[in-house]
Design an enzyme around this catalytic site. Sequence first.
Site, mmCIF file in Angstrom:
data_model
loop_
_atom_site.group_PDB
_atom_site.id
_atom_site.type_symbol
_atom_site.label_atom_id
_atom_site.label_comp_id
_atom_site.label_asym_id
_atom_site.label_seq_id
_atom_site.Cartn_x
_atom_site.Cartn_y
_atom_site.Cartn_z
ATOM 1 N N CYS A 91 -6.034 2.697 5.259
ATOM 2 C CA CYS A 91 -6.819 1.545 5.685
ATOM 3 C C CYS A 91 -6.248 1.069 7.021
ATOM 4 O O CYS A 91 -5.250 1.598 7.508
ATOM 5 C CB CYS A 91 -6.758 0.435 4.642
ATOM 6 S SG CYS A 91 -5.131 -0.342 4.498
ATOM 7 N N GLU A 138 1.168 3.956 1.773
ATOM 8 C CA GLU A 138 1.764 4.396 3.029
ATOM 9 C C GLU A 138 2.881 3.452 3.468
ATOM 10 O O GLU A 138 3.920 3.894 3.960
ATOM 11 C CB GLU A 138 0.684 4.477 4.121
ATOM 12 C CG GLU A 138 -0.428 5.448 3.811
ATOM 13 C CD GLU A 138 -1.589 4.845 3.001
ATOM 14 O OE1 GLU A 138 -2.676 5.444 3.023
ATOM 15 O OE2 GLU A 138 -1.422 3.790 2.360
ATOM 16 N N HIS A 156 0.854 -1.187 0.000
ATOM 17 C CA HIS A 156 0.000 0.000 0.000
ATOM 18 C C HIS A 156 0.888 1.234 0.000
ATOM 19 O O HIS A 156 2.047 1.193 0.447
ATOM 20 C CB HIS A 156 -0.897 0.000 1.234
ATOM 21 C CG HIS A 156 -1.945 -1.064 1.215
ATOM 22 N ND1 HIS A 156 -3.109 -0.967 1.937
ATOM 23 C CD2 HIS A 156 -2.014 -2.253 0.567
ATOM 24 C CE1 HIS A 156 -3.848 -2.037 1.748
ATOM 25 N NE2 HIS A 156 -3.198 -2.845 0.909
#
Length: 159
Positions: free
Chosen positions: A87, A59, A57
């Site tokens: 998330c 991040e 992801h």
Amino acid sequence: MGTHESELLGYAHEAVRISREHVAQGGIPFSGVVVGSGRILGTGFNRVREDNDPTAHAEVVALREATTKYGIHAVAGATLIASGEPCALCYLAARYAGIGHIVHAADRRTAARYGFDYTSSYAVFAEDPERWPVKVTALHLPEAEQPFQDYLTMSRAPR
């Protein structure tokens, strides 16, 4: 980190720019920027499809870059700026990394309107893993504690 709102806005604009650039190349519209000590430590965009890695992801990719370049201690107290609200996986990765501030441009409801509804991911950490829909089995091996004992022995040894 004492990042002023105008600085946060600048970094948030950078996150959105990175995200748009990645979308133009056929990618997923999420990006992350790790900021510490008045500079960008790492950037990333969602690479799940490109890398066939469900943990890639935006991040997490940004955190990986920051810690690879500057070490894990450099991100402690840093700010993570995301183009979209993280998330549960990304929030948890940020907490484990010691991030002190998380900023996002688009919230989870906005992302859901565009087909990225990950709101259910937040609830998974409220339940004990033994009650998750995935089968979790604890195997009680006699030697299971040995690596932990070895670690304690090694960490206490004079260097």
